[in-house]
Design an enzyme around this catalytic site. Structure first.
Site, PDB file in Angstrom:
ATOM      1  CB  THR A 190      40.881 -41.706   8.359  1.00 41.01           C
ATOM      2  OG1 THR A 190      41.136 -40.654   8.741  1.00 41.01           O
ATOM      3  CG2 THR A 190      40.342 -42.672   9.576  1.00 41.01           C
ATOM      4  CE  LYS A 243      41.312 -38.928  11.565  1.00 40.88           C
ATOM      5  NZ  LYS A 243      41.272 -38.579  10.110  1.00 40.88           N
ATOM      6  CE  LYS A 251      36.409 -43.618   6.904  1.00 40.79           C
ATOM      7  NZ  LYS A 251      37.314 -42.738   6.189  1.00 40.79           N
TER       8      LYS A 251
END
Lengths: 298, 298
Positions: A99, A174, A242
């Site tokens: 990701t 995502k 993150k």
């Protein structure tokens, strides 16, 4: 791509290790690299070949899969010292399942395209369980023909493998997914804190609420962990933080304020402020709400 | 209670009308009252008996079901002018399926107990679709024996019928449910606004996200309405706002701050500020996020 295609795999963490195992057992010749060599041991026992650098993994493969930690790690693995890009042959394909930032994957795709290599961004959702059971949802962005060629490989890793648009689209979707995970967790933690303090049976409450209009994956899967005071990570707070920075940066570029996501980030930060909090699972957001409610977690 | 028990039913709105129909078709003798008599017409055609006041409905019934709008309406129907309480016989049972304040239902239960009448609070989730298809989740608080006696009746209305604790517990759990519905909607609206502006295929995005760790009832059921720009109410914003005030009051009494729920209330309020906004469905929260992002809805 034919069944006999050679695959390189970089990143053997909690996600990558079981994923590489599925490919090996599906019969693909597999060469692997990971920062920590010991993580490769079970795969080497099953027939994978160890390579000492990303460049060595990339040599002679038709498909290179990367699933590391963050944007900088993907850049390093591809274009750093002994990076894969130097030895990827023209016509090969890289599928990055990390990701990372949508804008960063687009830049990487352009750089690789200059040497005739196609990059697909294909991040996943479904967690460590999904990786082990090959039930991941995989959302891929990039060239549609390249996607169709690697689809049979990705289908060994996930139950739902979808091409969602041009380069960066997988990462953008995502980013949306992480917004949902984070914000749904706020609802779960607020609702369960009320239920708990009102002395409802928490397990029954979760089962009942999960069947109604308030239901969510987060409630059904992480709610029971909260009820059992199990804050061990399926997905660590420091990792969703993150990812949420990526979601916010993406939304920032699009000019979209995300107040719910911002609140989730602050509540996760409150847990990170506690010793060991960053390494707890996302369900540990319950600590932030309970602390707001005057129950200081130890 | 025997199959032949006589049921009174008060409140024939979007929820009550189909619910009363299920009881009628299950063979229960049914007398009905509603503020608007025309709403009873289809039921009267099927054999229900009209009564002119709550007191008239309550006379000679074993079980009285109420599903009206708010706390004050339940108080009025039971203890107002021509209220049901005056004619409820000792030993009968009232099941209030309205979403009201947990503390208020406890007071009503105590008052009814003084005349030998049991009150169960049994709010529902599942919306108008759940009412029509008898797939509601029903969460009941109050005396466990009384609950077991009326359970067969409630099972004609819902797929999941659960006794969750003493008087008020059903309402408390419903307050938790509304927290989840409201907060999950924030996630849906933020994620879909990002997906839309990034020019992802919204329908595909929803299907993909719904299958992963970001999935929720809200995303799967209300997401497609957002994609189709369908803001018609399954559940009106003004009604969830009423419910969220109950959630906040309940949490306030328990000493629990609910920042996510508070944010949802403010975003719903932004939609209410638009002409006709209060009567739109909860998915119209998308307007608030889109307006934050500079797309003023007409």
């Amino acid at each position: 791509m034919p069944e006999g295609l050679r695959i390189g795999f970089i990143g053997l963490g909690i996600m990558g290790q079981p994923m590489a195992g599925h490919l090996l057992r599906a019969g693909y010749p597999l060469s692997v690299y990971s920062r920590t060599k010991t993580k490769a041991t079970p795969l080497l026992d099953e027939g994978a070949t160890w390579r000492d650098t990303p460049a060595d993994v990339a040599r002679d493969v038709d498909l290179l899969i990367t699933i590391v930690t963050d944007t900088l790690d993907v850049e390093e693995v591809l274009f750093g010292l002994n990076g894969a890009a130097a030895s990827l042959r023209s016509g090969s394909c890289v599928v990055d399942m990390t990701t990372i930032r949508p804008d960063a994957t687009r830049v990487l795709a352009q750089k690789l395209a200059e040497q005739g290599v196609t990059l697909l961004d294909a991040p996943v959702t479904g967690g460590d369980v999904g990786a082990r059971e090959a039930t991941l949802t995989i959302m891929a962005g990039g060239d549609a023909d390249a996607f169709e060629r690697v689809r049979p490989v990705l289908e060994k890793l996930g139950r739902r493998v979808v091409h969602v648009g041009p380069s960066g689209s997988g990462q953008t979707l995502k980013a949306c997914n992480q917004i949902l995970c984070a914000v749904n967790m706020i609802g779960v933690c607020e609702a369960l804190t009320v239920a708990q303090r009102a002395e409802l049976d928490l397990t029954q409450a979760i089962e009942t609420l999960a069947s109604g209009a308030g239901g969510s994956w987060a409630l059904a899967n992480l709610g029971p962990k909260i009820a059992n005071r199990d804050l061990a990570p399926a997905f660590m707070i420091k990792l969703i933080q993150k990812d949420l920075r990526i979601s916010q940066d993406t939304a920032d570029q699009l000019g979209i304020p995300l107040p719910g996501t911002a609140l989730a980030q602050q509540l996760f930060r409150a847990v990170e402020a506690q010793a060991g909090g960053a390494e707890l699972g996302t369900q540990a957001m319950i600590r932030a709400i309970q602390n707001l409610a005057g129950e200081c977690a130890k």
